[in-house]
Design an enzyme around this catalytic site. Structure first.
Site, mmCIF file in Angstrom:
data_model
loop_
_atom_site.group_PDB
_atom_site.id
_atom_site.type_symbol
_atom_site.label_atom_id
_atom_site.label_comp_id
_atom_site.label_asym_id
_atom_site.label_seq_id
_atom_site.Cartn_x
_atom_site.Cartn_y
_atom_site.Cartn_z
ATOM 1 N N ASP A 1 46.654 68.733 52.567
ATOM 2 C CA ASP A 1 47.374 69.594 51.611
ATOM 3 C C ASP A 1 46.442 70.136 50.528
ATOM 4 O O ASP A 1 46.795 71.082 49.817
ATOM 5 C CB ASP A 1 48.559 68.842 50.976
ATOM 6 N N TYR B 1 35.105 69.342 48.916
ATOM 7 C CA TYR B 1 35.804 68.787 50.085
ATOM 8 C C TYR B 1 36.907 69.726 50.575
ATOM 9 O O TYR B 1 36.944 70.090 51.761
ATOM 10 C CB TYR B 1 36.408 67.412 49.743
ATOM 11 N N LYS C 1 37.409 71.829 54.115
ATOM 12 C CA LYS C 1 38.562 71.679 55.017
ATOM 13 C C LYS C 1 39.260 73.032 55.205
ATOM 14 O O LYS C 1 39.695 73.369 56.311
ATOM 15 C CB LYS C 1 39.549 70.637 54.471
HETATM 16 P P1 NAD Z 1 37.781 58.683 56.928
HETATM 17 O O1 NAD Z 1 36.689 59.141 56.029
HETATM 18 O O2 NAD Z 1 38.381 57.333 56.736
HETATM 19 O O3 NAD Z 1 37.286 58.723 58.453
HETATM 20 C C1 NAD Z 1 36.528 59.777 58.980
HETATM 21 C C2 NAD Z 1 35.950 59.334 60.323
HETATM 22 O O4 NAD Z 1 35.214 60.439 60.874
HETATM 23 C C3 NAD Z 1 34.983 58.158 60.205
HETATM 24 O O5 NAD Z 1 35.257 57.219 61.217
HETATM 25 C C4 NAD Z 1 33.625 58.792 60.385
HETATM 26 O O6 NAD Z 1 32.671 57.924 60.972
HETATM 27 C C5 NAD Z 1 33.955 59.945 61.328
HETATM 28 N N1 NAD Z 1 32.998 61.053 61.233
HETATM 29 C C6 NAD Z 1 32.491 61.624 60.104
HETATM 30 N N2 NAD Z 1 31.645 62.609 60.438
HETATM 31 C C7 NAD Z 1 31.621 62.687 61.794
HETATM 32 C C8 NAD Z 1 30.956 63.517 62.725
HETATM 33 N N3 NAD Z 1 30.116 64.473 62.327
HETATM 34 N N4 NAD Z 1 31.183 63.327 64.042
HETATM 35 C C9 NAD Z 1 32.015 62.337 64.463
HETATM 36 N N5 NAD Z 1 32.670 61.511 63.619
HETATM 37 C C10 NAD Z 1 32.479 61.696 62.309
HETATM 38 O O7 NAD Z 1 38.888 59.824 56.852
HETATM 39 P P2 NAD Z 1 40.475 59.719 56.977
HETATM 40 O O8 NAD Z 1 41.035 59.451 55.642
HETATM 41 O O9 NAD Z 1 40.810 58.855 58.125
HETATM 42 O O10 NAD Z 1 40.805 61.233 57.317
HETATM 43 C C11 NAD Z 1 40.838 61.690 58.684
HETATM 44 C C12 NAD Z 1 41.179 63.162 58.680
HETATM 45 O O11 NAD Z 1 42.442 63.367 58.046
HETATM 46 C C13 NAD Z 1 40.188 64.029 57.886
HETATM 47 O O12 NAD Z 1 40.008 65.225 58.578
HETATM 48 C C14 NAD Z 1 40.870 64.270 56.556
HETATM 49 O O13 NAD Z 1 40.456 65.500 56.010
HETATM 50 C C15 NAD Z 1 42.317 64.309 56.979
HETATM 51 N N6 NAD Z 1 43.306 63.904 55.964
HETATM 52 C C16 NAD Z 1 43.152 62.724 55.270
HETATM 53 C C17 NAD Z 1 44.137 62.329 54.369
HETATM 54 C C18 NAD Z 1 44.036 61.035 53.600
HETATM 55 O O14 NAD Z 1 44.856 60.794 52.696
HETATM 56 N N7 NAD Z 1 43.102 60.160 53.896
HETATM 57 C C19 NAD Z 1 45.261 63.146 54.171
HETATM 58 C C20 NAD Z 1 45.374 64.340 54.874
HETATM 59 C C21 NAD Z 1 44.392 64.695 55.793
HETATM 60 O O1 DAU Z 2 45.926 65.053 49.650
HETATM 61 C C1 DAU Z 2 45.277 64.612 50.798
HETATM 62 C C2 DAU Z 2 43.907 64.078 50.435
HETATM 63 O O2 DAU Z 2 44.136 62.816 49.797
HETATM 64 C C3 DAU Z 2 42.967 63.927 51.616
HETATM 65 O O3 DAU Z 2 42.687 65.208 52.142
HETATM 66 C C4 DAU Z 2 41.657 63.256 51.187
HETATM 67 O O4 DAU Z 2 40.850 63.032 52.314
HETATM 68 C C5 DAU Z 2 42.006 61.931 50.522
HETATM 69 O O5 DAU Z 2 40.815 61.320 50.054
HETATM 70 C C6 DAU Z 2 42.976 62.142 49.377
HETATM 71 O O6 DAU Z 2 42.348 62.877 48.283
HETATM 72 P P1 DAU Z 2 42.600 62.484 46.751
HETATM 73 O O7 DAU Z 2 41.488 63.001 45.953
HETATM 74 O O8 DAU Z 2 43.985 62.842 46.336
HETATM 75 O O9 DAU Z 2 42.564 60.872 46.935
HETATM 76 P P2 DAU Z 2 41.850 59.719 46.072
HETATM 77 O O10 DAU Z 2 42.366 58.425 46.598
HETATM 78 O O11 DAU Z 2 40.392 59.916 45.965
HETATM 79 O O12 DAU Z 2 42.472 59.950 44.626
HETATM 80 C C7 DAU Z 2 43.881 59.946 44.416
HETATM 81 C C8 DAU Z 2 44.128 60.239 42.967
HETATM 82 O O13 DAU Z 2 43.683 59.118 42.186
HETATM 83 C C9 DAU Z 2 43.364 61.447 42.435
HETATM 84 O O14 DAU Z 2 44.168 62.141 41.490
HETATM 85 C C10 DAU Z 2 42.150 60.831 41.752
HETATM 86 C C11 DAU Z 2 42.673 59.499 41.243
HETATM 87 N N1 DAU Z 2 41.675 58.397 41.194
HETATM 88 C C12 DAU Z 2 40.941 58.136 42.309
HETATM 89 C C13 DAU Z 2 40.001 57.123 42.303
HETATM 90 C C14 DAU Z 2 39.167 56.848 43.540
HETATM 91 C C15 DAU Z 2 41.539 57.633 40.026
HETATM 92 O O15 DAU Z 2 42.241 57.877 39.024
HETATM 93 N N2 DAU Z 2 40.600 56.635 40.027
HETATM 94 C C16 DAU Z 2 39.820 56.360 41.109
HETATM 95 O O16 DAU Z 2 38.957 55.444 41.016
#
Ligand code: NAD
Ligand code: DAU
Length: 354
Positions: A133, A158, A162
């Site tokens: 999002d 980031y 994306k």
């Molecule tokens: P993550 O960072 O935990 O995992 C990413 C994985 O991709 C890792 O296992 C890493 O080794 C692998 N990777 C990185 N670069 C690579 C490459 N060049 N080739 C092959 N593998 C590679 O991420 P996540 O939180 O599991 O997110 C997964 C996907 O979902 C991402 O595309 C992220 O943008 C998306 N996403 C995440 C969230 C969230 O809240 N975490 C929300 C919405 C969308």
């Molecule tokens: O919205 C989806 C996204 O959510 C994904 O695309 C990203 O991969 C994922 O990392 C996440 O991004 P955020 O930046 O929202 O997540 P994060 O957990 O890093 O931070 C959540 C919120 O908390 C953000 O407003 C920043 C705040 N934060 C984060 C950390 C790590 C703090 O206040 N303190 C912290 O130490």
């Protein structure tokens, strides 16, 4: 069979575990095993012949072509990415390499493979791109939640990377007719979440007696979705989504960061009280804000509900309790990811507050 990329990361490993536990067909799991990739997440499927793990990069065209020719997947699900906003602020090179160039190479390899399939397999083939999002930018308080036609206004390195990948996926459909699907999901939480992100960092720091670093005033809002609900949405889109469409996925769970941290502290007070009888809330520390910090995200998930009948199963109350419980029950997993590289990151990002 299907090809999953990034299946050793947080969401990817939950997807692989759920897919195989649900009787899904075999899958090839291609993962570069960056700091965020962890084979311990996949311990439950070690030895399962339906899971073929391949260490490698989505930017490696030769490897992609070999895997596609050898395994002939009916679908590709692309989780592979650099995913942490704060790391993208420290340095964006890896984000451009994987999220932009890597996605481009994966699309090109998929296109070459798909073009050579017989007509019926071509029609059934899907390329599902997992996105976020954050590509939509930041919402004012009270503004309507992000729908699929919201303007794309990414604010961090980031989210810009994306958004670039989402545009490439869209173009490969429009120009080359590759049958793509894109999901844009809100913040996930749950098991195997690397403790650089808000929820696992707070749990792990609280239990270690360390400060709980809240950026700025802590009034930023995110929409939280339990990770297995994201996985079920992806399965549903893969099964019934219309090629070329995007689907927003969310939990209807808008919370401020401070409210999240308070909830975690209260659950830990109940499940694992501090020896001195004080609340974990005493560890909360306000630190400098994230540069360019998006104020609010909210997802309008009505399209996926209306068209595909998907809804989340967990509420925030049930999901966060399960999550805190999981971290309490898996201290070895936490210890395993706290390598030297993890400690270097924490020192660079939080300094004295770590
Ligand atoms: P993550 O960072 O935990 O995992 C990413 C994985 O991709 C890792 O296992 C890493 O080794 C692998 N990777 C990185 N670069 C690579 C490459 N060049 N080739 C092959 N593998 C590679 O991420 P996540 O939180 O599991 O997110 C997964 C996907 O979902 C991402 O595309 C992220 O943008 C998306 N996403 C995440 C969230 C969230 O809240 N975490 C929300 C919405 C969308
Ligand atoms: O919205 C989806 C996204 O959510 C994904 O695309 C990203 O991969 C994922 O990392 C996440 O991004 P955020 O930046 O929202 O997540 P994060 O957990 O890093 O931070 C959540 C919120 O908390 C953000 O407003 C920043 C705040 N934060 C984060 C950390 C790590 C703090 O206040 N303190 C912290 O130490």
């Amino acid at each position: 069979m299907i090809l999953v990329t990034g299946g050793a990361g947080f969401i990817g490993s939950n997807f692989v575990l759920d897919w195989l536990a649900g009787g899904g067909e075999p899958l090839v799991n291609l993962d570069k095993l960056t700091y965020a990739g962890n084979l311990a997440n996949l311990a439950a499927v070690q030895g399962d012949a339906r899971h073929v793990f391949v260490p490698g990069d989505i930017g490696d065209t030769t490897l992609l072509q070999r895997l596609l020719a050898e395994h002939r997947p009916r679908a590709i699900v692309n989780f592979a990415a650099e995913s942490h906003v704060d790391r993208s602020i420290h340095g964006a090179e890896d984000f451009i390499a994987t999220n932009v160039v890597g996605t481009f190479r994966l699309l090109e390899a998929a296109r070459g493979y798909w073009a050579g399939l017989p007509a019926d397999e071509q029609a059934a083939f899907r390329f599902l791109h997992v996105s976020t999002d954050e590509v939509y930018g930041s919402l004012a308080p009270g503004a309507p939640a992000f729908a699929e036609d919201h303007v794309v206004e990414p604010n961090s390195p980031y989210s810009a990377s994306k958004a670039a990948s989402d545009h490439l996926v869209r173009a490969w459909h429009h120009t080359h007719r590759l049958p793509v699907l894109t999901t844009n999901c809100s913040n996930n939480y749950g098991p195997y979440h690397f403790p650089e992100k808000l929820i696992p960092l707070m749990i792990v720091n609280a239990l270690a007696g360390k400060p709980l670093p809240v950026y700025g005033d802590g009034q930023q809002v995110r929409d939280w979705l339990y990770v297995t609900d994201h996985c079920s949405a992806i399965r549903r889109v893969l099964e019934a989504g219309r090629p070329g469409e995007t689907y927003n996925v969310g939990g209807w769970n808008e919370k401020t960061n401070l409210a999240i941290v308070h909830t975690i502290c209260d659950l830990l007070d109940e499940l694992s009280p501090r020896a001195d009888g004080q609340s974990y809330r005493a560890q909360i520390t306000h630190v400098a804000d994230r540069p360019g910090h998006d104020r609010r995200y909210a997802i309008d998930a009505r399209k996926i509900e209306r068209e595909l009948g998907w809804r989340p199963l967990e509420t925030f109350d049930t999901g966060i309790r399960k999550t805190v419980r999981w971290y309490l029950d898996h201290p070895d997993w936490v210890l395993g990811v706290q390598s030297g590289a993890y400690r270097d990151w924490v020192a660079a990002q939080y300094g004295q507050a770590a």
